[in-house]
Design a protein around this motif. Structure first.
Motif, PDB file in Angstrom:
ATOM      1  N   GLU A 154      -3.526   5.850   2.905  1.00  0.00           N
ATOM      2  CA  GLU A 154      -2.064   5.719   2.941  1.00  0.00           C
ATOM      3  C   GLU A 154      -1.424   6.981   2.382  1.00  0.00           C
ATOM      4  N   LEU A 155      -1.987   7.489   1.316  1.00  0.00           N
ATOM      5  CA  LEU A 155      -1.482   8.715   0.696  1.00  0.00           C
ATOM      6  C   LEU A 155      -1.683   9.912   1.630  1.00  0.00           C
ATOM      7  N   ALA A 156      -2.833   9.977   2.285  1.00  0.00           N
ATOM      8  CA  ALA A 156      -3.113  11.081   3.201  1.00  0.00           C
ATOM      9  C   ALA A 156      -2.167  11.078   4.394  1.00  0.00           C
ATOM     10  N   VAL A 157      -1.830   9.888   4.888  1.00  0.00           N
ATOM     11  CA  VAL A 157      -0.942   9.778   6.047  1.00  0.00           C
ATOM     12  C   VAL A 157       0.503  10.108   5.677  1.00  0.00           C
ATOM     13  N   SER A 158       0.954   9.596   4.541  1.00  0.00           N
ATOM     14  CA  SER A 158       2.371   9.765   4.172  1.00  0.00           C
ATOM     15  C   SER A 158       2.658  11.075   3.456  1.00  0.00           C
ATOM     16  N   HIS A 159       1.634  11.649   2.806  1.00  0.00           N
ATOM     17  CA  HIS A 159       1.831  12.892   2.055  1.00  0.00           C
ATOM     18  C   HIS A 159       0.607  13.787   2.244  1.00  0.00           C
ATOM     19  N   SER A 160       0.397  14.219   3.473  1.00  0.00           N
ATOM     20  CA  SER A 160      -0.812  14.978   3.789  1.00  0.00           C
ATOM     21  C   SER A 160      -0.923  16.286   3.008  1.00  0.00           C
ATOM     22  N   SER A 161       0.198  16.848   2.603  1.00  0.00           N
ATOM     23  CA  SER A 161       0.146  18.105   1.846  1.00  0.00           C
ATOM     24  C   SER A 161      -0.443  17.911   0.457  1.00  0.00           C
ATOM     25  N   ARG A 162      -0.518  16.661   0.014  1.00  0.00           N
ATOM     26  CA  ARG A 162      -1.052  16.353  -1.315  1.00  0.00           C
ATOM     27  C   ARG A 162      -2.548  16.062  -1.302  1.00  0.00           C
ATOM     28  N   VAL A 163      -3.111  15.907  -0.117  1.00  0.00           N
ATOM     29  CA  VAL A 163      -4.495  15.444  -0.006  1.00  0.00           C
ATOM     30  C   VAL A 163      -5.340  16.466   0.743  1.00  0.00           C
ATOM     31  N   GLN A 164      -6.434  16.877   0.126  1.00  0.00           N
ATOM     32  CA  GLN A 164      -7.349  17.828   0.752  1.00  0.00           C
ATOM     33  C   GLN A 164      -8.406  17.111   1.589  1.00  0.00           C
ATOM     34  N   ALA A 194       0.832  -1.206   0.000  1.00  0.00           N
ATOM     35  CA  ALA A 194       0.000   0.000   0.000  1.00  0.00           C
ATOM     36  C   ALA A 194       0.865   1.254   0.000  1.00  0.00           C
ATOM     37  N   SER A 195       1.949   1.232   0.762  1.00  0.00           N
ATOM     38  CA  SER A 195       2.815   2.414   0.823  1.00  0.00           C
ATOM     39  C   SER A 195       3.557   2.642  -0.486  1.00  0.00           C
ATOM     40  N   SER A 196       3.959   1.566  -1.173  1.00  0.00           N
ATOM     41  CA  SER A 196       4.658   1.743  -2.451  1.00  0.00           C
ATOM     42  C   SER A 196       3.705   2.292  -3.516  1.00  0.00           C
ATOM     43  N   VAL A 197       2.446   1.869  -3.480  1.00  0.00           N
ATOM     44  CA  VAL A 197       1.458   2.405  -4.424  1.00  0.00           C
ATOM     45  C   VAL A 197       1.225   3.888  -4.154  1.00  0.00           C
ATOM     46  N   ALA A 198       1.149   4.256  -2.887  1.00  0.00           N
ATOM     47  CA  ALA A 198       0.982   5.667  -2.532  1.00  0.00           C
ATOM     48  C   ALA A 198       2.142   6.500  -3.062  1.00  0.00           C
ATOM     49  N   GLU A 199       3.359   5.984  -2.960  1.00  0.00           N
ATOM     50  CA  GLU A 199       4.523   6.715  -3.465  1.00  0.00           C
ATOM     51  C   GLU A 199       4.458   6.879  -4.978  1.00  0.00           C
ATOM     52  N   ILE A 200       3.987   5.861  -5.677  1.00  0.00           N
ATOM     53  CA  ILE A 200       3.839   5.943  -7.131  1.00  0.00           C
ATOM     54  C   ILE A 200       2.815   7.018  -7.494  1.00  0.00           C
ATOM     55  N   ILE A 201       1.726   7.080  -6.743  1.00  0.00           N
ATOM     56  CA  ILE A 201       0.701   8.089  -7.027  1.00  0.00           C
ATOM     57  C   ILE A 201       1.249   9.496  -6.794  1.00  0.00           C
ATOM     58  N   VAL A 202       2.072   9.660  -5.768  1.00  0.00           N
ATOM     59  CA  VAL A 202       2.702  10.964  -5.533  1.00  0.00           C
ATOM     60  C   VAL A 202       3.570  11.350  -6.729  1.00  0.00           C
ATOM     61  N   GLN A 203       4.359  10.419  -7.233  1.00  0.00           N
ATOM     62  CA  GLN A 203       5.175  10.688  -8.418  1.00  0.00           C
ATOM     63  C   GLN A 203       4.305  11.048  -9.616  1.00  0.00           C
ATOM     64  N   PHE A 204       3.193  10.353  -9.740  1.00  0.00           N
ATOM     65  CA  PHE A 204       2.243  10.623 -10.819  1.00  0.00           C
ATOM     66  C   PHE A 204       1.693  12.047 -10.717  1.00  0.00           C
ATOM     67  N   LEU A 205       1.277  12.452  -9.529  1.00  0.00           N
ATOM     68  CA  LEU A 205       0.748  13.802  -9.337  1.00  0.00           C
ATOM     69  C   LEU A 205       1.815  14.853  -9.599  1.00  0.00           C
ATOM     70  N   GLU A 206       3.032  14.572  -9.183  1.00  0.00           N
ATOM     71  CA  GLU A 206       4.137  15.502  -9.439  1.00  0.00           C
ATOM     72  C   GLU A 206       4.374  15.656 -10.933  1.00  0.00           C
ATOM     73  N   ARG A 207       4.329  14.554 -11.664  1.00  0.00           N
ATOM     74  CA  ARG A 207       4.553  14.598 -13.115  1.00  0.00           C
ATOM     75  C   ARG A 207       3.471  15.422 -13.800  1.00  0.00           C
ATOM     76  N   LEU A 208       2.234  15.316 -13.302  1.00  0.00           N
ATOM     77  CA  LEU A 208       1.132  16.063 -13.891  1.00  0.00           C
ATOM     78  C   LEU A 208       1.002  17.477 -13.305  1.00  0.00           C
ATOM     79  N   ARG A 209       1.875  17.802 -12.370  1.00  0.00           N
ATOM     80  CA  ARG A 209       1.898  19.112 -11.720  1.00  0.00           C
ATOM     81  C   ARG A 209       0.569  19.411 -11.034  1.00  0.00           C
ATOM     82  N   ILE A 210       0.066  18.416 -10.329  1.00  0.00           N
ATOM     83  CA  ILE A 210      -1.164  18.564  -9.555  1.00  0.00           C
ATOM     84  C   ILE A 210      -0.772  18.624  -8.082  1.00  0.00           C
TER      85      ILE A 210
END
Length: 231
Positions: A101-111, A68-84
């Motif tokens: 998982e994404l909200a916990v590890s990268h809360s600045s990315r999730v509203q 789950a954590s590795s998938v969350a990291e991939i999604i963060v990279q995806f959002l960065e690539r799309l500049r979201i």
């Protein structure tokens, strides 16, 4: 569309309606972005992103397992690539867990996060039951293999209610009244563990785990009311 990242090419669809925070839809285990289209259609006023998770649908990857954590990291990279910079997440079943998982590890990315039919408490019995059930599904072998690796990793690492509470991300947890895999009791237990004003929950009458009997219009309205409450 395809977003190429190291070791993986993510299939996604996106539509921009305005400059507001887009909704990121995350599908279930063994599913694909296709299953989220009916929900997506109920938010025509919002910019949206749908994607196929690793091991699923039209996404292709060079690795053979995931967590789950590795998938969350991939999604963060995806959002960065799309500049979201930030997203609201609607996640169904395993997609809801990935959203958390994404909200916990990268809360600045999730509203905010809205989950439906999300299994949060992975006991050894729940892990074995899910793996056994999934193994019978008529899907690609790589999808079964990747999903099993993710589910079995819950025996080593899982999120806890405290993690969600500390992230301070607004969360709406929902399930169906007749869902035997993610029961109403499990949803209320998580809501009680998180506590505070950041968490809400909803139980939909006569609905099971599948999206087929979920009253989508009621689900969408519940989501809108939740978003209005956190503004």
């Amino acid at each position: 569309m395809i977003c190429k990242l190291p070791g993986i090419s993510i299939y996604f669809e996106a539509s921009a309606v305005n400059t507001a925070t887009p909704i990121l839809f995350l599908h279930s285990a063994l599913g694909s972005s296709d299953e989220m289209r009916p929900i997506r259609a109920l938010f025509p006023e919002r910019s949206v992103i749908l994607l196929d998770l690793p091991g699923h649908g039209k996404t292709t990857e060079e690795f053979g397992s995931m967590t789950a954590s590795s998938v969350a990291e991939i999604i963060v990279q995806f959002l960065e690539r799309l500049r979201i910079p930030k997203v609201d997440i609607i996640g169904y079943s395993l997609g809801g867990y990935i959203g958390l998982e994404l909200a916990v590890s990268h809360s600045s990315r999730v509203q905010s996060v809205i989950t439906h039919a999300m299994k949060f408490y992975w006991t050894p019995e729940a892990i074995e039951s899910a793996v056994s059930t999934f193994s019978k599904a008529p899907v690609a072998e790589r999808t079964l293999r990747m999903t099993e690796s993710l589910i079995r990793d819950f025996s080593q690492k899982q999120l806890h209610g405290e993690d969600i509470r500390n992230s301070k991300i607004p969360l709406l947890i929902t399930t169906g009244e007749r869902d035997e895999f993610v029961t109403s009791a499990e949803v209320t237990r998580l809501w009680e563990e998180i506590g505070g004003r950041n968490a809400s929950f909803a139980i939909f009458p006569n609905a099971g785990h599948s999206l087929r009997k979920l009253p989508l219009d009621v689900f969408a309205q519940t989501g809108r009311e939740f978003w209005r409450s956190i503004i």
